[in-house]
Write an enzyme that holds these catalytic residues in place. Structure first.
Site, mmCIF file in Angstrom:
data_model
loop_
_atom_site.group_PDB
_atom_site.id
_atom_site.type_symbol
_atom_site.label_atom_id
_atom_site.label_comp_id
_atom_site.label_asym_id
_atom_site.label_seq_id
_atom_site.Cartn_x
_atom_site.Cartn_y
_atom_site.Cartn_z
ATOM 1 N N VAL A 1 0.845 -1.201 0.000
ATOM 2 C CA VAL A 1 0.000 0.000 0.000
ATOM 3 C C VAL A 1 0.879 1.249 0.000
ATOM 4 O O VAL A 1 0.699 2.182 -0.788
ATOM 5 C CB VAL A 1 -0.968 0.001 1.208
ATOM 6 C CG1 VAL A 1 -1.766 1.291 1.246
ATOM 7 C CG2 VAL A 1 -1.884 -1.208 1.159
ATOM 8 N N PRO B 1 10.915 -1.341 9.145
ATOM 9 C CA PRO B 1 12.084 -2.250 9.192
ATOM 10 C C PRO B 1 12.396 -2.845 7.833
ATOM 11 O O PRO B 1 13.552 -3.109 7.527
ATOM 12 C CB PRO B 1 11.666 -3.336 10.190
ATOM 13 C CG PRO B 1 10.284 -3.033 10.642
ATOM 14 C CD PRO B 1 9.824 -1.759 10.020
ATOM 15 N N ASP C 1 -7.882 19.329 -42.879
ATOM 16 C CA ASP C 1 -7.637 18.923 -44.267
ATOM 17 C C ASP C 1 -8.852 18.232 -44.840
ATOM 18 O O ASP C 1 -9.689 17.711 -44.109
ATOM 19 C CB ASP C 1 -6.505 17.876 -44.290
ATOM 20 C CG ASP C 1 -5.152 18.519 -44.409
ATOM 21 O OD1 ASP C 1 -5.080 19.716 -44.715
ATOM 22 O OD2 ASP C 1 -4.159 17.790 -44.196
ATOM 23 N N LYS D 1 -8.402 20.743 -49.618
ATOM 24 C CA LYS D 1 -8.275 21.050 -51.030
ATOM 25 C C LYS D 1 -9.151 20.103 -51.823
ATOM 26 O O LYS D 1 -9.127 18.909 -51.592
ATOM 27 C CB LYS D 1 -6.827 20.870 -51.462
ATOM 28 C CG LYS D 1 -5.909 21.685 -50.622
ATOM 29 C CD LYS D 1 -4.552 21.069 -50.559
ATOM 30 C CE LYS D 1 -3.720 21.833 -49.527
ATOM 31 N NZ LYS D 1 -2.367 21.309 -49.461
ATOM 32 N N GLY E 1 -4.294 10.804 -42.446
ATOM 33 C CA GLY E 1 -3.223 9.819 -42.289
ATOM 34 C C GLY E 1 -2.272 10.175 -41.174
ATOM 35 O O GLY E 1 -2.687 10.557 -40.077
ATOM 36 N N MET F 1 -1.153 9.844 -53.868
ATOM 37 C CA MET F 1 -1.394 10.955 -54.798
ATOM 38 C C MET F 1 -1.009 10.537 -56.207
ATOM 39 O O MET F 1 -0.457 11.326 -56.974
ATOM 40 C CB MET F 1 -0.581 12.197 -54.374
ATOM 41 C CG MET F 1 -0.982 12.718 -53.006
ATOM 42 S SD MET F 1 -0.046 14.159 -52.485
ATOM 43 C CE MET F 1 1.391 13.400 -51.753
HETATM 44 N N1 SAH Z 1 -0.299 11.923 -44.656
HETATM 45 C C1 SAH Z 1 -1.240 11.105 -45.406
HETATM 46 C C2 SAH Z 1 -0.993 11.154 -46.882
HETATM 47 C C3 SAH Z 1 -1.212 12.505 -47.499
HETATM 48 S S1 SAH Z 1 -1.083 12.465 -49.232
HETATM 49 C C4 SAH Z 1 -1.170 9.668 -44.873
HETATM 50 O O1 SAH Z 1 -0.282 9.304 -44.094
HETATM 51 O O2 SAH Z 1 -2.067 8.894 -45.236
HETATM 52 C C5 SAH Z 1 -2.770 12.248 -49.723
HETATM 53 C C6 SAH Z 1 -2.930 10.916 -50.392
HETATM 54 O O3 SAH Z 1 -3.150 9.918 -49.415
HETATM 55 C C7 SAH Z 1 -4.128 10.803 -51.317
HETATM 56 O O4 SAH Z 1 -3.898 11.371 -52.581
HETATM 57 C C8 SAH Z 1 -4.259 9.302 -51.395
HETATM 58 O O5 SAH Z 1 -3.248 8.759 -52.213
HETATM 59 C C9 SAH Z 1 -3.940 8.903 -49.978
HETATM 60 N N2 SAH Z 1 -5.160 8.747 -49.157
HETATM 61 C C10 SAH Z 1 -5.446 9.377 -48.015
HETATM 62 N N3 SAH Z 1 -6.606 8.933 -47.503
HETATM 63 C C11 SAH Z 1 -7.058 7.987 -48.345
HETATM 64 C C12 SAH Z 1 -8.187 7.138 -48.369
HETATM 65 N N4 SAH Z 1 -9.107 7.182 -47.405
HETATM 66 N N5 SAH Z 1 -8.310 6.267 -49.395
HETATM 67 C C13 SAH Z 1 -7.390 6.217 -50.355
HETATM 68 N N6 SAH Z 1 -6.307 6.987 -50.384
HETATM 69 C C14 SAH Z 1 -6.126 7.856 -49.392
#
Ligand code: SAH
Length: 432
Positions: free
Chosen positions: A19, A39, A196, A218, A250, A325
């Site tokens: 404890v 002790p 994003d 975007k 991501g 991408m």
């Molecule tokens: N930092 C992010 C990547 C950014 S670049 C990561 O770690 O995932 C953005 C690209 O990620 C997109 O053009 C696509 O290629 C991919 N992406 C992100 N989310 C996605 C999803 N839900 N399904 C498919 N591709 C994805």
């Protein structure tokens, strides 16, 4: 209930068993000077003594002089009579005392505590339950779970200019369940969320109404908010005293320009925390049933953005290539891979909208991938995967019969020519 600041204050702990070990460790961690009278000592307490963080008087309790100069006493000898005597002495000398043998009788109690770290310091909750410590513990656990899920509004109410912060939170590929707990905790602390397009935007609806959301997302074909501007927004908001979560898709550090955002904050002396996220590079193939490595098929993988890096990449089907991408320039990228020596027969896949509604996997041999993707009208966001591991995808077996023929059935997207530009057209800006 009172909160006591025990920093540099002497606490006497009588007893060196289990404890005591937990409580003394806690007191030491909170900056108290602790003297243990016992002790024997548990291994854990020995470690603290060896590390010079705890004083040890190696004998039994010897009466009131042992309590001299203490601000607080903790007694847990395992012997109710001794604990009672310590508690009585403490009361005589008007020193608060926690008595482990009779928790609801001591002049001080230890509440069950829940705590969550925030950029503005920990938020702590103490629970007592009318002398029923297990009940208090159960309530504590539920509060702690709620705090760590970010279910509670944790925003500062006393913000001052110059005390802002930025957290770069990896939101995962878009599905809310893949946002980390730390990410959720920080969202619960945020005054401003800079988001994003590919972040898990569903969580925005759960934020309190007065949290400001700045959308720097975007859309394909539209002008993006330039990175320098995003950096400036983060720094300006933090310098104005706000807690800022930069919610990214991501992982912040995987082709996400998180490093640049961190450096911009550091250059402006803004405190910045980076929270890893589930990267689409691994999770989106996984969602299609493709492990980026698999015993016997692939031992390594590379993540790239497009065709520029292709000539220097390994060409064997046992090295998986993951392209982010990469849809708009798929034809060029594939041509570059084949020119660099990768087999046109290498299994390949395009996984669109991974882990999101409408996820779709299109598979083909590398040499046919661009045509196949064009036929189905594949669009960003998508992850392209190339390597033997693609054969692990259920879609591979399903589409295998039509792999070398032309398209088997028109897809909903390809019947709407306005929805996707032909892949040979000039590349539009790709989602980030
Ligand atoms: N930092 C992010 C990547 C950014 S670049 C990561 O770690 O995932 C953005 C690209 O990620 C997109 O053009 C696509 O290629 C991919 N992406 C992100 N989310 C996605 C999803 N839900 N399904 C498919 N591709 C994805």
């Amino acid at each position: 209930m009172l909160g006591l600041d025990l920093t540099d204050k002497l606490v006497v702990a009588v007893g060196g068993g289990p404890v005591s070990t937990g409580r003394v460790g806690d007191l030491v961690a909170r900056g108290a000077r602790v003297r243990v009278i016992s002790p024997q000592l548990s291994a854990g307490l020995h470690e603290l003594v060896d590390a010079g963080r705890l004083d040890w008087v190696a004998r039994p309790y010897a009466g009131p002089p042992d309590l001299l100069d203490a601000w607080l006493v903790h007694t847990a000898t395992g012997d109710g009579a001794v604990d009672g005597a310590v508690a009585a002495d403490a009361t005589t000398y008007r020193i608060w005392c926690i008595n482990a043998s009779a928790a609801d009788e001591g002049t001080a109690r230890t509440p069950a505590r829940a705590s969550v770290p925030t950029p503005d310091g920990p938020v702590e909750v103490a629970v007592t339950a009318s002398g029923d410590p297990r009940r208090a513990g159960a309530v504590r656990r539920q509060i702690e779970a709620s705090l760590s899920r970010g279910d509670m509004d944790l925003r500062r109410r006393r913000a001052r200019p110059g005390t802002g912060w930025v957290a770069l939170v990896g939101g995962g590929p878009g599905a809310e369940g893949l946002l980390t707990l730390r990410g959720r905790q920080l969202l619960a602390c945020a005054d401003v969320v800079v988001v994003d397009r590919l972040a898990p935007r569903g969580v925005l609806a759960q934020l309190p109404e007065d949290v400001r959301v700045v959308d720097v997302g975007k859309d394909v074909g539209f002008h993006a908010v330039p990175q320098e501007r995003i950096n400036q927004i983060l720094v300006d908001e933090a310098l104005a005293g706000h807690g800022v979560v930069r919610l990214k898709g991501g992982d912040p550090y995987v082709l996400g320009r998180g490093g640049e955002e961190r450096l911009a904050c550091e250059a402006a002396a803004v405190p910045v925390e980076v929270v890893a996220g589930v990267t689409s590079a691994i999770s989106v193939p996984a969602a299609a049933g493709i492990p980026v490595t698999h015993r016997g098929l692939a031992r390594s993988f590379t993540v790239v953005t497009g065709h520029d890096q292709v000539p220097s990449l390994p060409t064997g089907a046992d090295h998986t290539l993951v392209v982010l991408m990469g849809v708009a320039r798929l034809r060029d990228t594939v041509a570059a891979m084949i020119a660099a020596g990768r087999s046109a027969d290498c299994p390949a896949a395009v996984v669109e909208r991974g882990l999101l509604p409408g996820q779709r996997t299109t598979v083909a041999k590398l040499g046919e991938l661009a045509d196949r993707a064009a036929e189905v009208g594949a669009r960003s966001p998508a992850v392209v995967v190339i390597g033997s591991v693609v054969t692990m995808a259920p879609e591979w077996s399903r589409q295998a019969s039509s792999l070398s023929s032309t398209v088997s059935s028109p897809s909903p997207l390809s019947s709407n020519p306005g929805s996707a530009p032909p892949l040979s057209a000039p590349a539009p800006p790709e989602d980030r």
